[in-house]
Design a protein around this motif. Structure first.
Motif, PDB file in Angstrom:
ATOM      1  N   SER A  80      52.335  26.719  39.404  1.00 41.02           N
ATOM      2  CA  SER A  80      51.125  27.047  38.623  1.00 41.02           C
ATOM      3  C   SER A  80      50.178  25.853  38.670  1.00 41.02           C
ATOM      4  CB  SER A  80      51.493  27.399  37.184  1.00 41.02           C
ATOM      5  OG  SER A  80      52.319  26.392  36.614  1.00 41.02           O
ATOM      6  N   ILE A  83      46.969  25.859  36.415  1.00 41.01           N
ATOM      7  CA  ILE A  83      47.127  26.159  34.995  1.00 41.01           C
ATOM      8  C   ILE A  83      47.684  24.928  34.298  1.00 41.01           C
ATOM      9  CG2 ILE A  83      48.232  27.640  33.289  1.00 41.01           C
ATOM     10  CD1 ILE A  83      48.474  29.773  35.460  1.00 41.01           C
ATOM     11  N   HIS A 122      44.091  33.336  25.544  1.00 44.13           N
ATOM     12  CA  HIS A 122      43.497  34.153  26.590  1.00 44.13           C
ATOM     13  C   HIS A 122      44.600  34.761  27.435  1.00 44.13           C
ATOM     14  CE1 HIS A 122      44.005  30.466  29.000  1.00 44.13           C
ATOM     15  NE2 HIS A 122      43.910  31.218  30.071  1.00 44.13           N
ATOM     16  N   ILE A 124      46.076  36.167  31.282  1.00 43.28           N
ATOM     17  CA  ILE A 124      45.973  36.006  32.728  1.00 43.28           C
ATOM     18  C   ILE A 124      46.909  36.974  33.430  1.00 43.28           C
ATOM     19  CG2 ILE A 124      45.335  33.565  32.584  1.00 43.28           C
ATOM     20  CD1 ILE A 124      48.201  32.896  33.524  1.00 43.28           C
ATOM     21  N   TYR A 126      49.198  36.920  36.651  1.00 39.05           N
ATOM     22  CA  TYR A 126      49.771  35.777  37.362  1.00 39.05           C
ATOM     23  C   TYR A 126      50.814  36.247  38.368  1.00 39.05           C
ATOM     24  CZ  TYR A 126      52.748  31.595  37.927  1.00 39.05           C
ATOM     25  OH  TYR A 126      53.499  30.556  38.432  1.00 39.05           O
ATOM     26  N   GLU A 132      49.027  32.235  42.225  1.00 42.05           N
ATOM     27  CA  GLU A 132      47.663  32.712  42.044  1.00 42.05           C
ATOM     28  C   GLU A 132      47.540  33.446  40.715  1.00 42.05           C
ATOM     29  OE1 GLU A 132      44.418  35.589  44.376  1.00 42.05           O
ATOM     30  OE2 GLU A 132      46.470  35.345  45.148  1.00 42.05           O
ATOM     31  N   PHE A 133      46.387  33.310  40.047  1.00 43.94           N
ATOM     32  CA  PHE A 133      46.182  34.023  38.794  1.00 43.94           C
ATOM     33  C   PHE A 133      44.729  34.454  38.654  1.00 43.94           C
ATOM     34  CE2 PHE A 133      44.880  29.779  37.678  1.00 43.94           C
ATOM     35  CZ  PHE A 133      43.897  29.927  36.706  1.00 43.94           C
ATOM     36  N   ASN A 134      44.509  35.393  37.750  1.00 42.21           N
ATOM     37  CA  ASN A 134      43.182  35.918  37.467  1.00 42.21           C
ATOM     38  C   ASN A 134      43.054  36.057  35.957  1.00 42.21           C
ATOM     39  OD1 ASN A 134      40.644  36.876  37.891  1.00 42.21           O
ATOM     40  ND2 ASN A 134      41.249  38.814  38.832  1.00 42.21           N
ATOM     41  N   THR A 135      41.985  35.528  35.377  1.00 40.46           N
ATOM     42  CA  THR A 135      41.790  35.569  33.936  1.00 40.46           C
ATOM     43  C   THR A 135      41.165  36.889  33.516  1.00 40.46           C
ATOM     44  OG1 THR A 135      41.508  33.165  33.853  1.00 40.46           O
ATOM     45  CG2 THR A 135      40.727  34.421  31.954  1.00 40.46           C
ATOM     46  N   ARG A 138      37.778  38.260  27.830  1.00 40.27           N
ATOM     47  CA  ARG A 138      38.270  38.318  26.451  1.00 40.27           C
ATOM     48  C   ARG A 138      37.841  39.599  25.758  1.00 40.27           C
ATOM     49  NH1 ARG A 138      37.023  32.398  26.531  1.00 40.27           N
ATOM     50  NH2 ARG A 138      39.017  31.332  26.333  1.00 40.27           N
ATOM     51  N   SER A 366      44.135  40.170  41.890  1.00 43.20           N
ATOM     52  CA  SER A 366      42.904  40.960  41.981  1.00 43.20           C
ATOM     53  C   SER A 366      43.134  42.328  42.616  1.00 43.20           C
ATOM     54  CB  SER A 366      41.842  40.210  42.795  1.00 43.20           C
ATOM     55  OG  SER A 366      41.576  38.947  42.242  1.00 43.20           O
TER      56      SER A 366
END
Length: 373
Positions: A80, A83, A122, A124, A126, A132-135, A138, A366
């Motif tokens: 990570s 992060i 928040h 994510i 993951y 790799e991650f995507n937020t 909110r 994604s």
């Protein structure tokens, strides 16, 4: 010239991890060699089952070992790099699809991280394999006296995953409830309606169990009652309902067994525990449950583990839990046997032992709605 361009196969597999799935499949047509490499790559990913742990930094357990193996299961630290896990005090696992895990990260100090944000957390998406991650945006509003309950699943179409967020707002003895829905397909939040169910959920940042188009949460009938119920949500219709637990039974944990909703429960003044599975999710009646197995209580402290969040049901009929000596084990309810996990010291930072199973995947967060394994 051919030798000069040759790369070791382990390097090639690392490159594959960073490529989108569809273009990678097209490369299989280049030659028999590329066809074999890419096919073997996906076979390896599919055969390796893992259990994600809510530790900081992130860890997972390799779940490919069998009960005949004598060595402890291995725990590994996950990648990570982007992060900063030191900024968070707790991780809640909401669910997993296609090798992507949905996490809620609660800030250690919200003011230091984002003074202008009213949020204390928040979300994510993951990928534990690639890092790799995507937020997730909110959406909505957050206040310090709110608490949230989450779910992750889909109704009839698996390409329309939804995140469910139940919101509780309290003013002294008064409270209001609502729920919000985030569609990964449209990448947007919506508010279907006000939540009228008066059930009381045990913990803030808790997550529901997904099975066959429904989400399920442990709850009590209301904030003044200690009687257990299961709150259900039909994701297709966005309708809530309840499953009542009969008197004399105690529900300790919800999970899935072979893809169906299950629970660990016990009876008053009866030794041991039962694993019960639900037969028909659309009919909310206790009689529609059947007993898979009963198991003794000599090794496990089920009641204590459930109250402290250190109990997780795996889909194959096993439990991930802690013994009285804080040894992490995987207990087989069907065989009354267990395997120890080779603990890492950083695992002590876990707030709740919520785990989720996943099969390693090269899918990007994604692309979670556009590709299915």
């Amino acid at each position: 010239m051919t030798d000069a361009l040759h790369l070791p196969e382990d390097i090639v597999h690392l490159i594959f991890l960073r490529l989108p799935r569809k273009p990678l499949f097209r490369l299989k047509c280049l030659s028999k060699h590329w066809n074999r490499l890419i096919s073997e790559h996906f076979i390896k990913l599919r055969s390796r089952r893992m259990m994600f742990l809510p530790s900081l930094p992130f860890h997972a357990i390799d779940n490919t070992a069998t009960s005949e193996d004598k060595t402890p299961l291995k725990m590994i630290q996950l990648s990570s790099p982007s992060i900063n896990t030191g900024s968070y005090k707790e991780v809640t696992i909401i669910g997993s699809f296609n090798g992507i895990v949905l996490l809620v990260l609660e800030y250690l100090n919200r003011i230091l991280i984002d003074p202008n944000s009213p949020y204390g957390h928040h979300m994510i998406l993951y990928n534990p394999l690639s890092g790799e991650f995507n937020t997730v945006p909110r959406g909505g509003s957050y206040k310090s006296y709110n608490y949230y309950v989450y779910g992750f699943g889909y109704g009839t179409a698996a390409d329309d995953l939804k995140i469910i967020r139940l919101k509780y707002l309290r003013f002294g003895s008064n409270e209001s409830k609502s729920f919000e829905v985030f569609s990964l397909k449209t990448w947007s939040w919506s508010k279907p309606s006000k939540l009228t169910d008066d059930s009381y959920f045990y913990n803030s940042y808790s997550s529901g169990v997904f099975a066959n188009g429904f989400l399920y949460w442990n709850a009590t009938r209301n904030s003044r009652s200690g009687l257990d119920v299961i709150v259900t949500l039909n994701i297709k219709t966005m309708e809530f309902s309840r499953i009542e637990i009969p008197d004399g039974y105690w529900m300790h944990r919800l999970g899935t067994y072979k893809g169906r909703l299950c629970m660990i429960c016990s009876q008053t003044n009866v030794e041991g525990y039962e694993l019960r599975v639900m037969n028909k999710p659309w009919l909310c009646s206790w009689e529609l449950w059947s007993t898979v197995c009963s198991f003794p209580s000599s090794l496990l402290r089920i009641g204590f583990a459930s109250c402290h969040g250190s109990l997780c049901i795996l889909d194959d009929g096993r439990l991930l839990t802690l013994t009285s000596c804080n040894q992490l084990i995987i207990y087989d309810m069907l065989k009354d046997s267990y395997m120890e996990v080779d603990n890492l010291t950083s695992f002590i930072r876990v707030g709740k032992l919520q785990s989720v199973e996943y099969i390693q995947s090269s899918i990007s967060p994604s692309d979670i709605c556009s590709v299915f394994i």
